[in-house]
Design an enzyme around this catalytic site. Structure first.
Site, PDB file in Angstrom:
ATOM      1  N   ASP A   1      57.189  -7.552  13.016  1.00 21.52           N
ATOM      2  CA  ASP A   1      58.205  -7.512  11.952  1.00 21.52           C
ATOM      3  C   ASP A   1      59.552  -8.070  12.413  1.00 21.52           C
ATOM      4  O   ASP A   1      60.451  -7.324  12.796  1.00 21.52           O
ATOM      5  CB  ASP A   1      58.363  -6.075  11.453  1.00 21.52           C
ATOM      6  CG  ASP A   1      57.052  -5.541  10.903  1.00 21.52           C
ATOM      7  OD1 ASP A   1      56.121  -6.342  10.688  1.00 21.52           O
ATOM      8  OD2 ASP A   1      56.963  -4.320  10.694  1.00 21.52           O
TER       9      ASP A   1
ATOM     10  N   GLU B   1      48.383  -0.084  17.283  1.00 24.22           N
ATOM     11  CA  GLU B   1      48.958   0.306  18.597  1.00 24.22           C
ATOM     12  C   GLU B   1      48.387   1.620  19.117  1.00 24.22           C
ATOM     13  O   GLU B   1      48.290   1.735  20.344  1.00 24.22           O
ATOM     14  CB  GLU B   1      50.487   0.383  18.470  1.00 24.22           C
ATOM     15  CG  GLU B   1      51.142  -0.936  18.156  1.00 24.22           C
ATOM     16  CD  GLU B   1      50.919  -1.427  16.717  1.00 24.22           C
ATOM     17  OE1 GLU B   1      50.691  -0.574  15.844  1.00 24.22           O
ATOM     18  OE2 GLU B   1      50.958  -2.645  16.498  1.00 24.22           O
TER      19      GLU B   1
ATOM     20  N   ASP C   1      45.929  -4.615  11.576  1.00 24.43           N
ATOM     21  CA  ASP C   1      47.353  -4.308  11.791  1.00 24.43           C
ATOM     22  C   ASP C   1      47.471  -2.859  12.288  1.00 24.43           C
ATOM     23  O   ASP C   1      46.478  -2.124  12.313  1.00 24.43           O
ATOM     24  CB  ASP C   1      48.041  -4.488  10.427  1.00 24.43           C
ATOM     25  CG  ASP C   1      49.541  -4.380  10.488  1.00 24.43           C
ATOM     26  OD1 ASP C   1      50.116  -4.537  11.568  1.00 24.43           O
ATOM     27  OD2 ASP C   1      50.147  -4.133   9.420  1.00 24.43           O
TER      28      ASP C   1
HETATM   29  C1  NOJ Z   1      53.220  -3.859   9.363  1.00 30.08           C
HETATM   30  C2  NOJ Z   1      53.032  -5.324   9.642  1.00 30.08           C
HETATM   31  O1  NOJ Z   1      53.771  -5.689  10.774  1.00 30.08           O
HETATM   32  C3  NOJ Z   1      53.451  -6.128   8.436  1.00 30.08           C
HETATM   33  O2  NOJ Z   1      53.241  -7.478   8.691  1.00 30.08           O
HETATM   34  C4  NOJ Z   1      52.670  -5.665   7.222  1.00 30.08           C
HETATM   35  O3  NOJ Z   1      53.124  -6.374   6.086  1.00 30.08           O
HETATM   36  C5  NOJ Z   1      52.880  -4.177   7.002  1.00 30.08           C
HETATM   37  N1  NOJ Z   1      52.472  -3.473   8.178  1.00 30.08           N
HETATM   38  C6  NOJ Z   1      52.101  -3.647   5.799  1.00 30.08           C
HETATM   39  O4  NOJ Z   1      50.763  -3.747   5.989  1.00 30.08           O
END
Ligand code: NOJ
Length: 971
Positions: free
Chosen positions: A598, A523, A520
């Site tokens: 998100d 970017e 995650d």
């Molecule tokens: C951002 C991610 O998009 C989300 O899915 C994740 O729960 C959080 N980071 C925490 O790791």
């Protein structure tokens, strides 16, 4: 690094757990991004010039074709009128495998003196190295006796029988692609080609053409980025491309926008490709998101073309649809070389194949990863994980993977476990493994400072560096962190070590072959960074500025993880890695799945997820999904239900939610909601054979796993705008998820005159639809209904028994559903392998073709290998023949023997019960119709279907377009 005030506020809010919607002022638009501002201004001035004087021309004497007719090279002269001299820009034109024409324009900057002596002065030319599947691109020989015709242009033919032609005009420079004699695609049609060559600030004014502005060439005026010294000055590359006769263009993810791309003229936000962490994105927006694929597909009847802009810097794309028949696009990147591949073919699938021949096709995922994934931020401890695990069984809901978000790690230091909450991770993994379940844990590229791994990264010099070559330090989940520079070859060994199986009680442990990774924040997301990411002046291996590599960084990170997992898993039976990445680039499909980040628990996000996933599919990244239920906020029970009913169609199917949401596992809503969710998830599992077959096809040819409606009838222009329904690969299953609150009916678009059998929720009924021309049909829906149709001409193989996970379904029998087309034919495909190893690459798989006509159903396969031969115990236990009631006798023939089969008529359909035909053998089922005669045409249609005329029963089935409803049936 300087920390911006808005950055500090953002960190503060995130740490407090505030739910943010993105703040526009944190992100650049075209007018505040120097290179976009300048190129748009340039384009406007060129357009408005009463007498345009071209600045770029190819010197005919410089053009060389190698004697073998493989590579064409030459020089483009960029004329500087004020100085009365030219800058030479070498170009190269090559024909690559599968009708890909590549045009590259370079600049020699070896003598340039940048403001920061540490910076690599060359233009970044390694994006293709990361993006392409291999360093060796197959260059094809061009066709034509005389490639260089005269002083004005060169041209060559390519494609089967020389069907296509590329023509490079010298002045002004234009690259034109033809199909036959018709122009299809023109590079620099509007003269927007602009290549900002190197010059110093002092002499800059003399280097400008009358069409240019010097906005932010040597300094940055965007608030938070003011310290950026822009060491190489202006260095953008841009050009326009006109798609002749194309009104429909797709691709360039990632945006939360429509499938058919929109006109951007007059807006300050062209489609932007710049990988960022938007705190909460909004639908219908061209804001950049977490990943970028600079690939665009344009389709019209008879011809499709592709454009792949190989550049990993910040990029804006303007789309102008105001021309009568054409679509004009303007591509602008902050730096790098100009490197573009134009491809052409008859159909969009040809372009998917051409693009994939360069960047690779999607990896064939391990079968488990096509099952259901249960995630939330966070499952708190081992007890919580194992409790959720057993609740699935208690509620008889299948699932394959449970996920752990950042809190599993001690102080968010990846590669550690919180010792009091996860005292026995190996034991937990083993217990999950008993029922075929897997665990995915999150590992991000930021590593906490002061933690041994963070310190090691610094000491080894494998961190991303700041502009002064010190390890860059910023804020992310663990607090102060460094970032692994996965572009540094020296990082791999370190990364491998963290992922290795070991005899010691390490993070990965000794038995954790059912442990996979979630990369995650890659970017990279940096809470106190400009636009929530790395300063552009940061340095990567090779002294490349982050500015040049930004969009490809996430790919380099998940590829490092992939390589590490390949090494870890190679000694086990489960050799195929699974990685989920948030950031991605062209080529990411080879090693990772992605999800759309998100989203929010609102209806508009559910709706937006479909065009987003379709876009990713046509852009070569089919293993995609959205957080089911919505990441932020609590969905109503209805929304949650509809989201699962949509989510089972995401190639990557995972429920996820942030920390301040209420628990919402499928049993939480209770009562009939839970039964619907159970049936829904079970439907995903029943159709896993079709998912796996579709993924296999995509991994071989690049076809999207979710096939857009228009792919099925390229002559029907209306269907090019359909973005809320799709087919599951080539299975013939057409799905229209319900995404409206309180919906009691939905409209499904039939793109052709074929029969479509009602297949609501995967169940056969007595209904079918057939229109005299493409159009909509209306279908009533209850909350339990998932609108699905099965297209005439298809045969679907499903596994209908409930099992706890996909692994436990391995030996289950199949049910075949045969949907004859209007001419009485059908076919289907079933691909099976061990689901976890790479043995399929050496031919260890079963590939079955099913065919049917009015008198027989046959299964044929020429798979003769140890794996296929071991499947004799797996049978076809049921065959459902849709729309036939006329069958009087059925016999099976296999291995030289013939025997009678039992069958029954159910409504409009015939069901062969318990045929017990082995899935790995060739067999034929012979169908005899009543009285030994061919059924009359009327009888071949489902019951109630009229042979002619129009019957309308309002509220049940309604032709809602001008298209005549030709036949329909209701029982
Ligand atoms: C951002 C991610 O998009 C989300 O899915 C994740 O729960 C959080 N980071 C925490 O790791």
């Amino acid at each position: 690094m300087k920390t911006s005030f808005s950055g500090i506020i953002l960190v503060f809010l995130i740490q407090l757990g505030f739910v943010l919607s993105y703040k526009e002022y944190l992100f650049k638009t075209c007018s505040s991004a120097g290179f976009c501002h300048r190129n748009r201004e340039f384009a406007r001035n060129v357009k408005e010039a009463s007498h345009f004087v071209p600045q770029y021309a190819i010197d005919p004497k410089s053009v060389e074709v190698d004697p073998e007719l493989y590579v064409i090279k030459g020089q483009i002269s960029k004329h500087l009128a004020q100085l009365d001299k030219s800058v030479q820009l070498p170009f190269q034109l090559t024909l690559l495998d599968k009708n890909n024409v590549r045009f590259q324009i370079f600049e020699d900057r070896s003598t340039a003196e940048p403001k920061n002596a540490l910076v690599n002065t060359a233009r970044y030319n390694e994006t293709a190295k990361w993006s392409f599947k291999s360093d060796e691109v197959t260059i094809e020989k061009v066709q034509d006796e005389k490639v260089i015709d005269d002083e004005n242009h060169l041209s060559f033919r390519f494609g089967k029988d020389g069907k296509y032609r590329a023509e490079l005009n010298y002045s002004p420079v234009k690259l034109v692609i033809y199909a036959g004699d018709e122009v299809q695609l023109v590079m620099n049609d509007h003269n927007f080609l602009n290549y900002e060559h190197f010059r110093t600030e002092n002499e800059n004014s003399k280097h400008l053409s009358p069409y240019e502005t010097d906005f932010d060439m040597f300094s940055e005026s965007f608030k938070d980025a003011r310290h950026d010294k822009i060491p190489m000055g202006p260095e953008s590359v841009s050009s326009d491309f006109t798609f002749k006769g194309f009104k429909h263009v797709y691709g360039i993810p990632e945006h939360a926008d429509s499938f058919n791309l929109k006109d951007t003229t007059g807006s300050d936000l062209p489609y932007r490709l710049f990988n960022i962490d938007l705190a909460e994105y909004v639908p219908n927006s061209r804001m950049p998101m977490y990943g970028s694929i600079p690939f665009l597909l344009a389709s019209k009847p008879g011809v499709s073309v592709g454009l792949f802009w190989i550049n990993s810097a910040d990029t804006f794309i303007d789309i102008d649809k105001k021309h009568e028949e054409d679509t004009s696009t303007h591509w602008m990147s902050e730096n790098g070389v100009l490197d573009v591949v134009l491809s052409i073919g008859d159909r969009p699938e040809d372009i998917n194949e051409s693009y994939g021949s360069l960047t690779g096709y999607v990896q064939l995922p391990p079968l488990f990863s096509l099952g259901y994934h249960q995630c939330r931020w966070n499952y708190n401890d081992e007890k919580d994980v194992l409790n959720i695990n057993s609740l699935f069984d208690e509620h008889q809901i299948p699932y394959d993977v449970i996920w752990l978000d950042v809190e599993y790690a001690d102080s968010r230091k990846y590669f550690t476990w919180q010792p009091d909450k996860f005292p026995d991770p190996e034991g937990m993994l083993k217990e999950l493994d008993v029922t075929g379940r897997n665990l995915v844990v999150i590992i991000d590229p930021h590593i906490k400072t002061g933690f041994v791994l963070g310190d090691t990264i610094r000491e080894k010099g494998i961190a991303m560096k700041d502009s002064e070559n010190n390890s860059f330090v910023g804020q992310c989940w663990p607090g102060e962190s460094v970032w692994l520079d996965s572009m540094n070859p020296g990082s791999q060994e370190f990364w491998d070590k963290q992922h290795a199986l070991s005899d010691e009680n390490t993070f990965m442990g000794r038995f954790s072959t059912n442990l996979y990774m979630w990369n995650d924040m890659s970017e990279p997301s940096i809470f106190d960074g400009i636009e929530t990411t790395s300063p552009r002046s940061n340095l990567h291996y090779g002294n490349w500025e982050h500015r040049s590599v930004h969009n490809v960084f996430g790919l380099t990170f998940h590829e490092a993880t992939y390589k590490a997992l390949i090494k870890r898993l190679q000694s086990t039976e489960r050799q195929r890695p699974f990685i989920l990445t948030r950031s991605f680039y062209a080529g990411s499909q080879r090693t990772a799945a992605m999800w759309t980040g998100d989203n929010t628990a609102k209806w508009e996000y559910l709706k937006a997820s479909i065009p987003m996933v379709l876009t990713l599919g046509v852009s070569g990244m089919p293993f995609a999904g959205a957080d089911v239920g919505g990441f932020f906020g609590d969905p109503s029970k209805e929304l949650l239900t509809r989201w699962y009913q949509t989510g089972i169609w995401y190639p990557f199917f995972r429920a996820h939610a942030t920390m301040d949401t209420k628990r919402r596992e499928p049993w939480v809503p209770g009562g009939s909601y839970t039964s619907i969710l159970r049936d829904t998830i079970r439907l995903r599992y029943a159709l896993l054979p079709m998912w796996y077959t579709s993924f296999f096809e995509s991994s071989q040819t690049g076809v999207p796993v979710l096939k857009p409606t228009f792919y099925d009838n390229l002559n029907d222009i209306e269907s090019y705008d359909i973005e809320d329904q799709f087919y599951l690969g080539n299975s013939g299953i057409l799905v229209k998820p319900v995404t409206d609150e309180g919906a009691s009916s939905t409209e499904i678009y039939l793109p052709d005159e074929q029969i479509y059998y009602d297949f609501t929720g995967g169940r056969i009924t007595n209904r079918s639809y057939q229109l005299g021309e493409p159009g909509f049909v209306t279908k009533d829906v209850s909350l339990a209904d998932i609108p699905m149709l099965l297209k005439g001409g298809s045969i679907v193989a499903a596994k209908n028994r409930y099992r706890r996970s996909s692994r436990l379904m391995a030996n289950d029998p199949y049910t075949l559903t045969v949907a004859l087309d209007k001419d009485g034919h059908a076919s289907g495909r079933l691909y099976v392998d061990d689901g976890s190893s790479f043995n399929y690459e050496s031919g260890e798989y079963l590939d079955v073709n099913f065919t049917a006509d009015k008198t027989s159903i046959a299964s044929t396969s020429d798979s003769n290998n140890a794996f296929a031969n071991s499947l004799g115990h797996i049978k076809v236990e049921k065959i459902q023949i849709l729309g036939r009631r006329d069958v009087s006798d059925i016999k099976a023939e296999c291995d030289g023997e013939t025997w009678n089969l039992n069958f029954k008529t159910e409504g409009a359909n015939t069901i062969i019960t318990n045929p017990m035909l082995p899935v790995n053998k060739n067999w034929t089922v012979h169908l005899q119709s009543d009285g030994n005669k061919e059924p009359a045409e009327e009888e071949q249609r489902p019951e109630g279907v009229l042979s002619s005329g129009l019957l309308v029963s309002v509220g049940v089935i309604l032709a809602s377009s001008a298209a005549a409803l030709k036949y329909f049936s209701v029982l």
